[in-house]
Design an enzyme around this catalytic site. Structure first.
Site, PDB file in Angstrom:
ATOM      1  N   LYS A  13      24.101   0.304 -37.310  1.00  0.00           N
ATOM      2  CA  LYS A  13      22.701   0.098 -37.663  1.00  0.00           C
ATOM      3  C   LYS A  13      21.760   0.927 -36.784  1.00  0.00           C
ATOM      4  CE  LYS A  13      21.906  -4.152 -36.888  1.00  0.00           C
ATOM      5  NZ  LYS A  13      20.889  -4.525 -35.912  1.00  0.00           N
ATOM      6  N   ARG A  88      16.195 -11.280 -39.407  1.00  0.00           N
ATOM      7  CA  ARG A  88      17.580 -11.644 -39.142  1.00  0.00           C
ATOM      8  C   ARG A  88      17.910 -13.034 -39.656  1.00  0.00           C
ATOM      9  NH1 ARG A  88      19.217  -8.251 -34.755  1.00  0.00           N
ATOM     10  NH2 ARG A  88      21.369  -8.589 -34.154  1.00  0.00           N
ATOM     11  N   ARG A 123      31.480   0.206 -27.122  1.00  0.00           N
ATOM     12  CA  ARG A 123      30.109   0.724 -27.117  1.00  0.00           C
ATOM     13  C   ARG A 123      29.555   0.874 -25.704  1.00  0.00           C
ATOM     14  NH1 ARG A 123      25.585  -1.799 -30.950  1.00  0.00           N
ATOM     15  NH2 ARG A 123      25.767  -3.698 -29.709  1.00  0.00           N
ATOM     16  N   ARG A 156      27.003  -3.213 -22.793  1.00  0.00           N
ATOM     17  CA  ARG A 156      26.039  -4.306 -22.925  1.00  0.00           C
ATOM     18  C   ARG A 156      26.721  -5.631 -22.638  1.00  0.00           C
ATOM     19  NH1 ARG A 156      23.033  -3.487 -28.593  1.00  0.00           N
ATOM     20  NH2 ARG A 156      23.409  -5.725 -28.686  1.00  0.00           N
ATOM     21  N   ARG A 167      28.459 -13.496 -32.026  1.00  0.00           N
ATOM     22  CA  ARG A 167      27.442 -12.724 -32.736  1.00  0.00           C
ATOM     23  C   ARG A 167      27.834 -12.515 -34.187  1.00  0.00           C
ATOM     24  NH1 ARG A 167      27.448  -7.686 -29.316  1.00  0.00           N
ATOM     25  NH2 ARG A 167      26.040  -6.779 -30.837  1.00  0.00           N
TER      26      ARG A 167
END
Ligand code: ADP
Ligand code: ZN
Length: 210
Positions: A13, A88, A123, A156, A167
């Site tokens: 995204k 969201r 990531r 992160r 999540r």
């Protein structure tokens, strides 16, 4: 062009938002980036948001709606924008719907769940400008250093495996229903996420033409 991107965490995204933002010359408003910025600066908002984010939960709707409403009145949003990470929840979508902001298109990027976990756990994020990289799929030119600003890269906190699972669950329960919501309005554009960033961008641009 007023665009929303709805996709599971790790679907690419943010990366695609960055690319289309340059392509169309409109800013990306990333609620995740706004929240992380506030956490870094230790603001009141940051202190509240931190606990939710580290648990893989969503920050309360009223707080988020307020942030986005204010941000969209800024000058750079006049000719359009990309909303990355908002709405969201259905409640956030309805709040946006009731405001005087008219969304043109909603883009969704579909990626298999296994790929998502693999991507999120590799990531890397720039601690200074927030650009994202990946240990395998989008390696920085210099190990551990951001291509864009020279800042240092880190994982992160919410990309730890147990938080990733939470999540994803939050996404399926609270965010995925938005696809139906926008499908019914006739503005949903579906793109298939591919292995490479470039191929995904091609799919995204194709989906947005319709
Ligand atoms: P990702 O899409 O990769 O999960 P984001 O950077 O978009 O990550 O968001 C990180 C976290 O910030 C979310 O897991 C959530 O806790 C919080 N957040 C971001 N946007 C919203 C929103 N619109 N409403 C509630 N919480 C949000
Ligand atoms: Zn950077």
């Amino acid at each position: 062009m007023k665009l929303i991107i709805v996709a599971a965490p790790g679907a690419g995204k943010g990366t695609q938002a960055e690319i289309i933002s340059k392509h169309f010359g409109i800013p990306t408003i990333s609620t995740g980036a706004i929240l992380r910025h506030n956490i870094k600066e230790g603001t009141e908002l940051g202190k509240i948001a931190q606990n939710y984010i580290n648990d893989g939960k969503l920050v309360p709707d009223d707080i988020m709606i307020d942030i986005v409403r204010k941000r969209l009145t800024e000058d750079d949003c006049k000719n359009g924008f990309i909303l990355d990470g908002f709405p969201r929840t259905l409640n956030q979508a309805e709040a946006l719907d009731k405001s005087d902001i008219n969304i043109d298109k909603v883009l969704t990027i579909e990626v298999e769940e296994e790929k998502i976990v693999e991507r999120l756990s590799g990531r890397l994020e720039c601690s200074s400008c927030g650009s994202s990289f990946h240990k395998i799929y989008r390696t920085p030119k210099v190990d551990g250093v951001c291509d864009n600003c020279g800042g240092s890269l880190r994982t992160r906190k919410d990309d730890q495996p147990d938080v990733i699972r939470d999540r994803l669950e939050t996404y399926h329960k609270q965010t995925a229903p938005l696809k139906d919501f926008y499908e019914k309005k006739g503005i949903l554009c579906v793109a298939e996420g591919k292995e490479s960033i470039e191929d995904t961008t091609a799919e995204v641009l194709k989906a947005l033409e319709n």
